[in-house]
Design a protein around this motif. Structure first.
Motif, mmCIF file in Angstrom:
data_model
loop_
_atom_site.group_PDB
_atom_site.id
_atom_site.type_symbol
_atom_site.label_atom_id
_atom_site.label_comp_id
_atom_site.label_asym_id
_atom_site.label_seq_id
_atom_site.Cartn_x
_atom_site.Cartn_y
_atom_site.Cartn_z
ATOM 1 N N LYS A 10 -10.152 3.653 -11.024
ATOM 2 C CA LYS A 10 -8.773 2.864 -11.474
ATOM 3 C C LYS A 10 -8.268 3.777 -12.753
ATOM 4 O O LYS A 10 -7.091 4.222 -12.414
ATOM 5 N N ASP A 48 2.537 11.398 -3.239
ATOM 6 C CA ASP A 48 2.333 12.322 -4.050
ATOM 7 C C ASP A 48 1.145 13.092 -3.983
ATOM 8 O O ASP A 48 0.474 14.191 -4.565
ATOM 9 N N SER A 92 -5.599 6.847 0.580
ATOM 10 C CA SER A 92 -4.856 5.846 -0.166
ATOM 11 C C SER A 92 -5.543 4.550 -0.602
ATOM 12 O O SER A 92 -4.902 3.701 -1.428
ATOM 13 N N SER A 149 0.857 -1.282 -0.142
ATOM 14 C CA SER A 149 0.053 -0.025 0.015
ATOM 15 C C SER A 149 0.899 1.362 -0.031
ATOM 16 O O SER A 149 0.446 2.498 -0.166
ATOM 17 N N LYS A 196 0.461 8.133 -6.564
ATOM 18 C CA LYS A 196 1.273 7.356 -5.374
ATOM 19 C C LYS A 196 0.985 8.183 -4.074
ATOM 20 O O LYS A 196 0.782 9.400 -4.124
ATOM 21 N N TYR A 235 -7.249 7.440 -11.163
ATOM 22 C CA TYR A 235 -6.338 7.580 -9.877
ATOM 23 C C TYR A 235 -5.345 6.488 -9.868
ATOM 24 O O TYR A 235 -4.429 6.268 -9.084
ATOM 25 N N GLY A 236 -5.189 5.553 -11.053
ATOM 26 C CA GLY A 236 -4.466 4.432 -10.844
ATOM 27 C C GLY A 236 -2.837 4.661 -10.765
ATOM 28 O O GLY A 236 -2.115 3.914 -10.479
ATOM 29 N N ASN A 237 -2.672 6.127 -11.645
ATOM 30 C CA ASN A 237 -1.308 6.249 -11.503
ATOM 31 C C ASN A 237 -0.753 7.157 -10.255
ATOM 32 O O ASN A 237 0.300 7.650 -10.319
ATOM 33 N N ASP A 285 -7.998 -4.134 -6.491
ATOM 34 C CA ASP A 285 -6.793 -5.049 -5.902
ATOM 35 C C ASP A 285 -7.201 -5.963 -4.899
ATOM 36 O O ASP A 285 -6.768 -6.834 -4.524
ATOM 37 N N ASN A 287 3.179 2.162 -2.067
ATOM 38 C CA ASN A 287 3.854 2.319 -3.334
ATOM 39 C C ASN A 287 2.834 2.892 -4.269
ATOM 40 O O ASN A 287 3.078 3.487 -5.022
ATOM 41 N N ARG A 288 1.459 2.561 -3.973
ATOM 42 C CA ARG A 288 0.252 3.204 -4.869
ATOM 43 C C ARG A 288 -0.637 3.014 -4.173
ATOM 44 O O ARG A 288 -1.090 2.388 -3.198
ATOM 45 N N ILE A 289 -1.718 3.770 -4.773
ATOM 46 C CA ILE A 289 -3.069 3.681 -4.482
ATOM 47 C C ILE A 289 -3.785 2.356 -4.610
ATOM 48 O O ILE A 289 -3.735 1.746 -5.618
#
Length: 821
Positions: free
Chosen positions: A285, A295, A268, A10, A292, A288-290, A60, A12-14
């Motif tokens: 997705k 960020d 997140s 979790s 982090k 907001y897929g990209n 996910d 590393n990314r949403i």
């Protein structure tokens, strides 16, 4: 998947969760009133299709449909003996539908309320959750999710159960009312602090509302925690179309856009609840897929505020306390301690908690930030008394508690039941105490007082420092840090050791320089000296100058506390000027009030006789179930008529409780406690009212029920209790009641009001069926509706005669409809 493994993913990314299950199953043909888990097993293709579409949309984590799969809920459908089969089959079904996707075993409330509000014992609830968790893990769940929770204490029960049977990571989400609190009054910050400390891998909110109204909750959680924040809102507000189907007012595009508010607030881990579909998750997705987590920015482009390094957090069920090392001095109220208090000792042995309650209320009034609870004495069962005192104190104040006992058994019992993050008093190197108590602090997420004491008293400050370092190293090995510790300066008696004050001040200075919060008890320093308050006050101001964070003291000691406030002022601590001035103004007002009171009467007996009716009113306002019958009996013996007590004292008191509830100053536990206290008083008065033919005009009958398909009755039971207390003849039909039975009962009892409750969006449309049947049969009774998902707009849509937002409001709505003042 362990908590650490989950965080690795979790961070590393949403992460994306699935969307709604119940509302989609209803659209697919699941009727109201059936057990959802059993219906799914009978229609597996429906569930496989839904979950496979969530996986294709980019989820996910997909929740196995085990939401109401605990033995209490299943027993309501006569399926309690199939708990293992049902849960295991549903997990396997989800794994088949979404291979390669993380599967979360889904857990929620049981529908029964915990003591003291309900009849469910905390340990029984822990056992219920343990049973389901074991089955879910054995079936192959990757993680666990505890969701749609209204009670922080029930969240704790589920987390404790998980800790004791599995290493799986546990996500927890609560559902909040419009005022930003759960049904039981817990705010977002207190909930987050408590659950992170107890070991949740992620916390957040689900259901509740649409994303546009959830942002403040997510922001409050993010600001006090360091773990991932979850947001799983509804697709806006529900309504019913012309065909009786439940719809939501936020389409996919609007929902996805509005979710930016939650991401900007710190979420997140995101998904959807009631009214959302796979398209909503795909939209999330895609947008907001990209992104982090590191960020994420707020609406002004600034990093989202998260837990500040170096801040300490304590919490009760409904209040949080945050403090740093260089902020205003705090007092831990010491009065609830039988040592040296003969009268308190006598009351505790008798089971009388009046002094305890007075001490709690007065210490809060005098400015204590935390209350120390110590009941160690001979002649009582310390564990039993500790739990009773905690329960009583928590009904009076929301201040965080400091659990003070030398018994590991008592400490664990107290921490296990405390619905917040407590302070432990204390852990030292005496006789293996650290080895017993440190694991308790870790397990239950408590902050602890480090007492730098070994088998012998330390000779000097260096020996204290050595002891501090030893305990700190032991704590870090268990995963704790300096923010979990408050160091006691260990005050000795200056009359016996001239260096006592200097050694303590040096210890406090060392701790401050090394980022430890500090505390001390003041009374030892002056033992054996005349005019001890002078010594205590002087020492306190010196200690504050060296960085003392808090002290265990009596907040009613005016010179001592005033000196502490003045010290903060002189050291230019933030807000200390206003704090000092406000205290001095209150102190002056108090002196004037005391002088006026003394002039009115010097006779204690007269005051007591004049105030017995006020005492009864206070009993209702404070939910004093222990004393209200005795006080009511006394009032009657003194010549107050039963009708006067009912009309002039009890009714206005319960009205005030309702008003406080409406204003957000009281919450569900206080509302229930006040209503139940009043019920006890009425129970004593009722025979007297009948004997004296003093019962007044009989109020109409009201039929109340939770609608067919809904097995929740928390709100309904409270409404029934409040209406009964106001004198209405309430016929409670229970939960999951078919509309035909409701109409039949209304005719039988000549009910003027039918009150309907529904907690779920999947069952709220049954209210319309009741309204339609009542109209078709020309029933005269007016219909009011209420429940977590119900709104005034919905009441208007289905033709109901009224809507109540809560139990107190229900009384006003009924009286308004019936024209009763």
């Amino acid at each position: 998947m362990t908590k650490e493994e989950f965080w690795g993913l979790s961070n590393n990314r949403i992460l994306f969760l699935d969307g709604a299950t119940g509302t989609n199953l209803m659209k697919a043909g699941m009727p109201a009133g059936v057990c959802p888990e059993n219906w799914i097993l009978e229609h597996q293709d429906v569930m496989i299709n839904l979950q496979s579409n969530y996986a294709k949309a980019g989820a996910d984590i997909i929740y196995a449909p085990t939401f109401t799969g605990n033995r209490i809920k299943l027993a309501d459908y006569g399926l309690g003996d199939r708990i293992e089969e049902i849960n295991s089959s549903l997990v396997k079904l989800t794994k088949k539908a979404a291979p390669g996707v993380l599967v979360a075993g889904d857990i929620t409330m049981t529908g029964r309320q915990l003591r003291p509000i309900g009849d469910l014992d905390f340990e029984e609830l822990v056992d219920v959750y343990k049973q389901q968790i074991k089955i879910l893990e054995a079936a192959g769940c990757d993680i666990l999710v505890v969701e749609t929770m209204m009670s922080l204490q029930e969240c704790r029960a589920a987390l404790i159960a998980a800790k004791e049977v599995t290493d799986l990571a546990v996500m927890v989400t609560l559902t909040f009312e419009a005022d930003g609190r759960t049904l039981y009054g817990s705010d977002a910050a207190s909930s987050a602090i408590t659950l992170e400390a107890l070991g949740a891998c992620a916390i957040g909110a689900n259901c509740s509302t649409g994303p546009d109204k959830m942002a403040a909750i997510i922001s409050d959680m993010a600001a006090v925690t360091s773990i991932p924040i979850i947001a799983k809102p509804n697709a806006g507000l529900p309504s019913v179309d012309e065909n009786g189907n439940t719809e939501y007012d936020m389409d996919c595009d609007t929902f996805v856009k509005e979710m930016e508010l939650l991401v900007s607030a710190g979420a997140s881990i995101i998904g959807g609840c009631c009214g959302t579909t796979p398209d909503y998750i795909k939209g999330l997705k895609d947008r907001y897929g990209n992104v982090k987590p590191n960020d994420i920015r707020d609406g002004e482009g600034n990093p989202v505020p998260r837990k500040i390094c170096g801040r300490r957090y304590l919490a009760s069920e409904r209040m949080s306390l945050s403090f740093g090392l260089d902020e205003n001095f705090m007092i831990v109220g010491e009065r609830i301690n039988p040592t040296g208090k003969k009268k308190l000792q006598e009351q505790l042995r008798e089971g009388n908690l009046d002094m305890v309650c007075d001490f709690a209320a007065n210490q809060e009034k005098e400015g204590a930030s935390i209350l120390d609870i110590n009941v160690g004495m001979s002649g009582i069962d310390e564990k039993e008394m500790m739990l009773k005192v905690m329960e009583e104190v928590m009904s009076i104040t929301d201040l965080p508690l400091c659990i003070d006992t030398s018994s590991a058994e008592v400490m664990e019992a107290a921490l296990r039941l405390y619905p917040g993050r407590a302070l432990m008093n204390s852990i030292s190197l005496e006789k293996g105490k650290a080895e017993k108590f440190l694991p308790l602090a870790k397990k239950y997420g408590a902050m602890f007082i480090l007492l730098p004491l070994a088998e012998a008293l330390p000779k000097d400050s260096q020996e204290k420092i050595d002891n501090i370092n030893t305990i700190y190293e032991m704590a870090t090995k268990l995963g704790m840090n300096k923010e979990d510790i408050v160091v006691d300066g260990l005050v000795a008696t200056v009359g016996a050791d001239p260096n006592a004050a200097i050694n303590t001040l040096d210890t406090i200075g060392y701790c401050h320089e090394n980022s430890y919060a500090t505390i001390c008890g003041l009374s030892n320093i002056s033992f054996g000296l005349p005019q001890r308050s002078n010594v205590n006050t002087a020492f306190l101001t010196m200690a504050i100058a060296r960085g003392l964070t808090m002290a265990i003291a009596n907040p009613s000691q005016e010179m001592l506390v005033n000196a502490a406030f003045a010290s903060d002022l002189l050291r230019k601590k933030e807000g200390a000027d206003v704090r000092y001035i406000t205290r001095m103004e209150r102190y002056a007002d108090q002196n004037s009030a005391n002088s006026a009171a003394q002039n009115v009467s010097s006779s204690k007996a007269v005051l007591e006789n004049d105030n017995i009716l006020d005492i009864i009113k206070k009993d209702v306002l404070t939910g004093n179930k222990r004393g209200i019958v005795k006080d009511t009996e006394k009032a009657v013996k003194e010549g107050n008529s039963p009708r006067q007590i009912l009309d002039e004292i009890l009714m206005p008191a319960i009205n005030e409780v309702g008003d406080l509830f409406d204003k957000g100053k009281y919450f569900l536990p206080q509302l229930i406690a006040g209503a139940e206290a009043m019920k006890l008083s009425i129970g004593y008065l009722e025979p007297l009212l009948k004997e004296g033919a003093d019962s007044g005009e009989k109020l109409p009958s009201i039929v109340i029920a939770t609608v067919h398909g809904d097995i929740h009755d928390i709100g309904k039971n409270l409404v029934a209790l409040m209406l009964k207390n106001y004198g209405f003849n309430v016929i409670d039909l229970g939960k999951d009641v078919p509309r035909e039975e409701i109409i039949k009962a209304a005719r039988k009892y000549d009910a003027k009001i039918i009150a309907l409750s529904a907690l779920m969006t999947t069952t709220m449309k049954e209210m319309k069926n009741v309204v339609d049947l009542a109209h078709a049969e020309n029933l005269d009774a007016k219909i009011i509706i209420g429940g977590a998902v119900v709104t005034q707009d919905y009441a208007d849509e289905i033709g109901a005669d009224g809507y109540s937002s809560d139990a107190a409001d229900a009384v006003r709505v009924v009286k308004n409809i019936l024209g009763i003042e």
